[in-house]
Design an enzyme around this catalytic site. Structure first.
Site, PDB file in Angstrom:
ATOM      1  CB  CYS A  69     -30.648   1.960 -37.367  1.00 30.74           C
ATOM      2  SG  CYS A  69     -29.523   3.152 -38.136  1.00 30.74           S
ATOM      3  CB  CYS A  99     -31.085   3.023 -45.527  1.00 26.94           C
ATOM      4  SG  CYS A  99     -31.627   4.437 -44.560  1.00 26.94           S
TER       5      CYS A  99
HETATM    6  N1  DGL Z   1     -28.745   3.517 -41.509  1.00 27.48           N
HETATM    7  C1  DGL Z   1     -30.059   4.030 -41.577  1.00 27.48           C
HETATM    8  C2  DGL Z   1     -31.123   3.028 -41.175  1.00 27.48           C
HETATM    9  O1  DGL Z   1     -30.928   1.839 -41.323  1.00 27.48           O
HETATM   10  C3  DGL Z   1     -30.377   5.446 -41.221  1.00 27.48           C
HETATM   11  C4  DGL Z   1     -29.511   6.247 -40.324  1.00 27.48           C
HETATM   12  C5  DGL Z   1     -29.791   7.725 -40.466  1.00 27.48           C
HETATM   13  O2  DGL Z   1     -29.304   8.284 -41.439  1.00 27.48           O
HETATM   14  O3  DGL Z   1     -30.517   8.283 -39.626  1.00 27.48           O
HETATM   15  O4  DGL Z   1     -32.184   3.376 -40.746  1.00 27.48           O
END
Ligand code: DGL
Length: 255
Positions: A186, A75
């Site tokens: 993301c 993440c």
């Molecule tokens: N998948 C996450 C990232 O790589 C975050 C998405 C979220 O929960 O806003 O930043």
């Protein structure tokens, strides 16, 4: 005592980290993986930094209590605010955090126009701002927060009309700009790659941090002497703070 045949913990705010897990499994098929998606608290990207720090600490504690030998923070948002805290809390364990793949997007192109799509938090935090400042004389870098993609992927929508409408509207202002590269900053975004390419309407190359994160995880395990010696194939266990959401993670893993 860390066990070399223990699973590698992989964590995200929800289903996004599955795009990184796919790469980890591809590059290390003999390893076991324990995935935790925090869909009950997603999205992280629109929360306060202290909330994301606390949620990330809780997720890491949960995976280590379950015996993980290493942690992949799949993440970008959690990495940007919490990776230093995690490394301080678990100094003896390999901890790898994904970051937007700005470096290859800039260096593989000659003074490119680069669009970085990520969460609001990732784009606002110091970590990314430093990265951007470092490359700013070699590229023209545009930032685009795209929280709507996270919401669609959390629902399991990777190519529906809602997603296409959203992408068309946020990418519209970039039609007149020459883009050579788009960074998927993301981990939810690689699932909607095709839709992004279609709505972008220009031949930019897409960069995602998943493969590099998997390579780095492999290097870190090797350096620590923690690669599995089991014959494989490894076991992949998917868990989620919203147990009924595991089916969506499984669907995305099999895409
Ligand atoms: N998948 C996450 C990232 O790589 C975050 C998405 C979220 O929960 O806003 O930043």
């Amino acid at each position: 005592m860390v066990q070399r045949n223990a699973p590698i913990g992989v964590f995200d705010s929800g289903h996004g980290g599955i795009s990184v897990l796919r790469e980890l499994v591809r590059q290390m098929p003999r390893e076991d993986f324990l995935y935790f998606g925090d869909s009950a608290n997603a999205p992280y990207g629109t929360r306060r930094a202290d909330e994301v720090r606390a949620l990330t600490a809780a997720a890491a504690a949960r995976l280590f209590e379950q015996g993980c030998k290493a942690l992949v923070v799949a993440c970008n948002t959690a990495t940007s605010v919490a990776i230093d805290d995690l490394r301080r809390a678990y100094p003896d364990v390999p901890i790898v955090g994904i970051e937007p793949a700005l470096k290859p997007a800039v260096l593989e192109n000659d003074h490119p126009g680069v669009l970085v799509m990520a969460t609001e938090m990732t784009l606002r935090e110091e970590k990314f701002r430093r990265q951007m400042a470092f490359y700013s004389d070699r590229a023209t870098i545009y930032r685009l927060p795209a929280p709507g993609i996270v919401e669609c992927v959390e629902r399991g929508d990777v190519d529906g009309p809602g997603l296409t409408g959203y992408l068309t509207s946020i990418l519209e202002p970039f039609r007149a700009v020459q883009l050579d590269a788009v960074v998927l900053g993301c981990t939810h975004f690689p699932f909607v790659r095709e839709a992004i390419v279609r709505c972008l309407k220009q031949p930019a190359r897409l960069y995602d941090g998943g493969p590099g994160t998997a390579r780095e995880t492999r290097r870190r395990l090797e350096a620590a002497g923690l690669e599995t010696d089991a014959p494989g194939p490894g076991r992949v266990v998917l868990t989620n703070s919203r147990p009924e959401a595991v089916a969506i993670s499984r669907m995305l893993l099999e895409l």
